[in-house]
Design a protein around this motif. Structure first.
Motif, PDB file in Angstrom:
ATOM      1  N   ASN A 105       4.822  13.179 -15.621  1.00  0.00           N
ATOM      2  CA  ASN A 105       4.956  14.630 -15.427  1.00  0.00           C
ATOM      3  C   ASN A 105       5.692  14.937 -14.114  1.00  0.00           C
ATOM      4  N   PRO A 106       6.180  16.178 -13.948  1.00  0.00           N
ATOM      5  CA  PRO A 106       7.032  16.497 -12.779  1.00  0.00           C
ATOM      6  C   PRO A 106       6.430  16.134 -11.418  1.00  0.00           C
ATOM      7  N   THR A 107       5.122  16.321 -11.232  1.00  0.00           N
ATOM      8  CA  THR A 107       4.556  15.966  -9.920  1.00  0.00           C
ATOM      9  C   THR A 107       3.827  14.630  -9.975  1.00  0.00           C
ATOM     10  N   GLY A 108       3.946  13.911 -11.085  1.00  0.00           N
ATOM     11  CA  GLY A 108       3.358  12.581 -11.173  1.00  0.00           C
ATOM     12  C   GLY A 108       1.942  12.544 -11.710  1.00  0.00           C
ATOM     13  N   ALA A 109       1.449  13.659 -12.253  1.00  0.00           N
ATOM     14  CA  ALA A 109       0.093  13.651 -12.804  1.00  0.00           C
ATOM     15  C   ALA A 109      -0.057  14.662 -13.938  1.00  0.00           C
ATOM     16  N   PHE A 110      -1.097  14.434 -14.741  1.00  0.00           N
ATOM     17  CA  PHE A 110      -1.378  15.258 -15.931  1.00  0.00           C
ATOM     18  C   PHE A 110      -1.590  16.731 -15.609  1.00  0.00           C
ATOM     19  N   LYS A 111      -1.917  17.044 -14.359  1.00  0.00           N
ATOM     20  CA  LYS A 111      -2.286  18.412 -13.965  1.00  0.00           C
ATOM     21  C   LYS A 111      -1.184  19.430 -14.247  1.00  0.00           C
ATOM     22  N   ASP A 112       0.069  18.965 -14.334  1.00  0.00           N
ATOM     23  CA  ASP A 112       1.186  19.902 -14.480  1.00  0.00           C
ATOM     24  C   ASP A 112       1.099  20.724 -15.764  1.00  0.00           C
ATOM     25  N   ARG A 113       0.506  20.152 -16.794  1.00  0.00           N
ATOM     26  CA  ARG A 113       0.336  20.910 -18.048  1.00  0.00           C
ATOM     27  C   ARG A 113      -0.494  22.164 -17.787  1.00  0.00           C
ATOM     28  N   GLY A 114      -1.612  21.964 -17.100  1.00  0.00           N
ATOM     29  CA  GLY A 114      -2.501  23.094 -16.811  1.00  0.00           C
ATOM     30  C   GLY A 114      -1.896  24.034 -15.787  1.00  0.00           C
ATOM     31  N   SER A 115      -1.178  23.469 -14.806  1.00  0.00           N
ATOM     32  CA  SER A 115      -0.615  24.318 -13.746  1.00  0.00           C
ATOM     33  C   SER A 115       0.447  25.260 -14.289  1.00  0.00           C
ATOM     34  N   SER A 116       1.232  24.790 -15.245  1.00  0.00           N
ATOM     35  CA  SER A 116       2.261  25.649 -15.831  1.00  0.00           C
ATOM     36  C   SER A 116       1.608  26.891 -16.443  1.00  0.00           C
ATOM     37  N   VAL A 117       0.505  26.684 -17.164  1.00  0.00           N
ATOM     38  CA  VAL A 117      -0.195  27.820 -17.780  1.00  0.00           C
ATOM     39  C   VAL A 117      -0.878  28.676 -16.700  1.00  0.00           C
ATOM     40  N   GLU A 118      -1.563  28.024 -15.764  1.00  0.00           N
ATOM     41  CA  GLU A 118      -2.315  28.786 -14.753  1.00  0.00           C
ATOM     42  C   GLU A 118      -1.411  29.634 -13.867  1.00  0.00           C
ATOM     43  N   ILE A 119      -0.283  29.068 -13.434  1.00  0.00           N
ATOM     44  CA  ILE A 119       0.603  29.837 -12.544  1.00  0.00           C
ATOM     45  C   ILE A 119       1.311  30.945 -13.335  1.00  0.00           C
ATOM     46  N   THR A 120       1.617  30.681 -14.599  1.00  0.00           N
ATOM     47  CA  THR A 120       2.172  31.748 -15.439  1.00  0.00           C
ATOM     48  C   THR A 120       1.161  32.893 -15.558  1.00  0.00           C
ATOM     49  N   LYS A 121      -0.104  32.546 -15.744  1.00  0.00           N
ATOM     50  CA  LYS A 121      -1.155  33.578 -15.819  1.00  0.00           C
ATOM     51  C   LYS A 121      -1.322  34.290 -14.474  1.00  0.00           C
ATOM     52  N   ALA A 122      -1.198  33.548 -13.373  1.00  0.00           N
ATOM     53  CA  ALA A 122      -1.325  34.171 -12.044  1.00  0.00           C
ATOM     54  C   ALA A 122      -0.286  35.286 -11.888  1.00  0.00           C
ATOM     55  N   LEU A 123       0.940  35.034 -12.384  1.00  0.00           N
ATOM     56  CA  LEU A 123       1.983  36.068 -12.321  1.00  0.00           C
ATOM     57  C   LEU A 123       1.612  37.253 -13.213  1.00  0.00           C
ATOM     58  N   GLU A 124       1.027  36.961 -14.388  1.00  0.00           N
ATOM     59  CA  GLU A 124       0.591  38.056 -15.282  1.00  0.00           C
ATOM     60  C   GLU A 124      -0.440  38.939 -14.584  1.00  0.00           C
ATOM     61  N   PHE A 125      -1.269  38.304 -13.729  1.00  0.00           N
ATOM     62  CA  PHE A 125      -2.291  39.062 -12.984  1.00  0.00           C
ATOM     63  C   PHE A 125      -1.733  39.613 -11.654  1.00  0.00           C
ATOM     64  N   HIS A 126      -0.414  39.523 -11.458  1.00  0.00           N
ATOM     65  CA  HIS A 126       0.265  40.026 -10.251  1.00  0.00           C
ATOM     66  C   HIS A 126      -0.238  39.388  -8.968  1.00  0.00           C
ATOM     67  N   ALA A 127      -0.598  38.111  -9.015  1.00  0.00           N
ATOM     68  CA  ALA A 127      -1.067  37.404  -7.821  1.00  0.00           C
ATOM     69  C   ALA A 127       0.091  37.205  -6.852  1.00  0.00           C
ATOM     70  N   ARG A 128      -0.218  37.193  -5.543  1.00  0.00           N
ATOM     71  CA  ARG A 128       0.785  36.893  -4.517  1.00  0.00           C
ATOM     72  C   ARG A 128       0.467  35.573  -3.825  1.00  0.00           C
ATOM     73  N   LYS A 129      -0.853  35.286  -3.702  1.00  0.00           N
ATOM     74  CA  LYS A 129      -1.261  34.047  -3.043  1.00  0.00           C
ATOM     75  C   LYS A 129      -2.374  33.396  -3.864  1.00  0.00           C
ATOM     76  N   VAL A 130      -2.272  32.085  -4.054  1.00  0.00           N
ATOM     77  CA  VAL A 130      -3.263  31.379  -4.868  1.00  0.00           C
ATOM     78  C   VAL A 130      -3.982  30.347  -4.006  1.00  0.00           C
ATOM     79  N   VAL A 131      -5.192  29.990  -4.439  1.00  0.00           N
ATOM     80  CA  VAL A 131      -5.957  28.953  -3.755  1.00  0.00           C
ATOM     81  C   VAL A 131      -6.451  27.960  -4.804  1.00  0.00           C
ATOM     82  N   VAL A 132      -6.540  26.703  -4.412  1.00  0.00           N
ATOM     83  CA  VAL A 132      -7.078  25.682  -5.322  1.00  0.00           C
ATOM     84  C   VAL A 132      -7.781  24.608  -4.505  1.00  0.00           C
ATOM     85  N   ALA A 133      -8.908  24.118  -5.025  1.00  0.00           N
ATOM     86  CA  ALA A 133      -9.589  22.966  -4.424  1.00  0.00           C
ATOM     87  C   ALA A 133      -9.152  21.738  -5.194  1.00  0.00           C
ATOM     88  N   SER A 134      -9.057  20.611  -4.493  1.00  0.00           N
ATOM     89  CA  SER A 134      -8.459  19.469  -5.168  1.00  0.00           C
ATOM     90  C   SER A 134      -8.839  18.158  -4.506  1.00  0.00           C
TER      91      SER A 134
END
Ligand SMILES: [Zn+2]
Length: 390
Positions: A105-134
């Motif tokens: 995957n683009p960043t070297g891990a399976f997470k990119d599948r979920g991130s593509s959906v999550e960040i697309t949704k963040a834009l739908e919710f008009h987010a400007r700044k995101v946080v994630v624990a990892s």
């Protein structure tokens, strides 16, 4: 869009998709996205062009909760290869052994599948700044997709996170906050920042599950819609395994596959709360001690989707087991000799498959897919120390 609402995985409470929530407000359990499967059926049934399309995350757009496909944030995630390991399958006694190599995957891990959906949704919710624990991989992934979308990304990681993963997140422009001794503490801090400081929360929540289930879609698609006997998946938060089981069931519901596989989940020794709960038929008890492990990406004391993992294992008549650090590194080197370099957490899946075959849990002649979640270059330090011991 065929997604219709959210439902609690435990108490069944329903919520609107427009509701910006991360867990059930009644019982605190993870949520799930529900679809209009008849609508999806009309799109995919007898759709030769769709069947011929090469696997990648957004091939399966009809199974994803996004309303405007032109606004998808993508780095061409998914479409990772499924390798058949002919020498190893013969040595270990499987009829067929495949590795789904998510490190491609683009960043070297399976997470990119979920991130593509999550960040697309963040834009739908008009987010400007995101946080994630990892524990590292999610940090790099959300940072890359956040950067692509033009968002400010804040990462919360526990002490001891491999430096390679943090460097990667920083290269994508993320801000890093080191908090707590374990993932679970970093997670609590990210949720606090979302609740009190206005950050859009990303991580192991329902929209990520939707992206992650495409791992299962691709495996089945790449096997020409034939079901393998077993799929073996590492458990960190448990969200990937839960998502894979969901994806499989969606294909089954639509008649795209005729049989369901058995699912096996693997934890690493010392971080085996879900394995213990399943064996003893008891609620999941948080691990109290921090122990040294080679599998930092899955060193989670209280997996958020642990209960959903146990449901998936029971429904699929599958298996849960843990493997030692030594078995993990040995399996990693076995993959190396087949030309695949994976991070230690990924090697746990092959280590468990080998163990299950030796114990007769996997029968001779059964086919197995192991999911390798990340690229070996993600955690060079662990590999380096293992090799210098040899
Ligand atoms: Zn609930």
């Amino acid at each position: 869009m065929f997604a219709i609402h959210l439902v609690c995985t435990k108490c069944g409470e329903r919520y609107s998709l427009a509701n910006k929530i991360y867990k059930c407000s009644k019982c605190g359990s993870p949520l799930d996205v529900v679809y209009d499967y008849e609508g999806i059926r009309e799109v995919v049934e007898d759709n030769d062009a769709w069947f011929r399309e090469a696997p990648r995350v957004w091939k399966y757009w009809m199974f994803l909760p996004v309303s405007n496909l032109r606004k998808v944030v993508s780095l061409n995630e998914g479409g990772t290869r499924l390798y058949r390991l002919k020498r190893l399958e013969k040595d270990l006694g499987f009829s067929q052994l495949y590795v789904k190599n998510e490190g491609e995957n683009p960043t070297g891990a399976f997470k990119d599948r979920g991130s593509s959906v999550e960040i697309t949704k963040a834009l739908e919710f008009h987010a400007r700044k995101v946080v994630v624990a990892s524990t590292g991989n999610m940090a790099a992934s959300i940072s890359a997709y956040g950067a692509k979308a033009g968002l400010e990304v804040n990462i919360v990681v526990p002490e001891g996170t491999p430096i390679g993963k943090l460097v990667q997140a920083m290269a994508y422009g993320a801000k890093i906050k080191v908090f707590g001794k374990a993932y679970d503490e970093a997670l609590a801090e990210s949720e606090r920042m979302a609740a009190e400081e206005g950050y859009h929360l990303t991580g192991n929540y329902h929209f990520r599950v939707e992206g992650q289930k495409t791992t299962a879609f691709e495996i089945l698609d790449q096997l020409h819609f034939n079901t393998p006997d077993w799929i073996v998946v590492p458990i960190g938060a448990g969200t990937h395994l839960r998502a894979i089981w969901k994806g499989i069931n969606e294909f089954y519901k639509l008649g795209l596959i005729d049989e369901l596989p058995k699912i096996a989940g693997v934890q690493v020794e010392g971080y085996d709360a879900v394995v213990r709960a399943w064996r003893e038929n008891k609620p999941i008890e948080k691990i109290r001690k921090k122990v040294p492990t080679v599998a930092t990406a899955i060193a989670v004391k209280a997996p958020v989707d642990g209960a959903n993992v146990i449901n998936a294992i029971n429904e699929s008549h599958g298996y849960l087991g843990s493997v030692s650090n030594e078995e993990t590194m040995e399996a990693g080197l076995m993959l190396g000799r087949e030309g695949l370099f994976v991070e230690p957490s990924s090697a746990t899946a092959l280590a468990l498959a080998k163990h299950m075959r030796e114990e007769g849990i996997i029968d001779q002649g059964e086919s197995v897919v192991v999911v390798a979640t990340g690229n070996g270059l993600k955690d060079i330090k662990t590999w380096e120390s293992a090799m210098s011991k040899e």
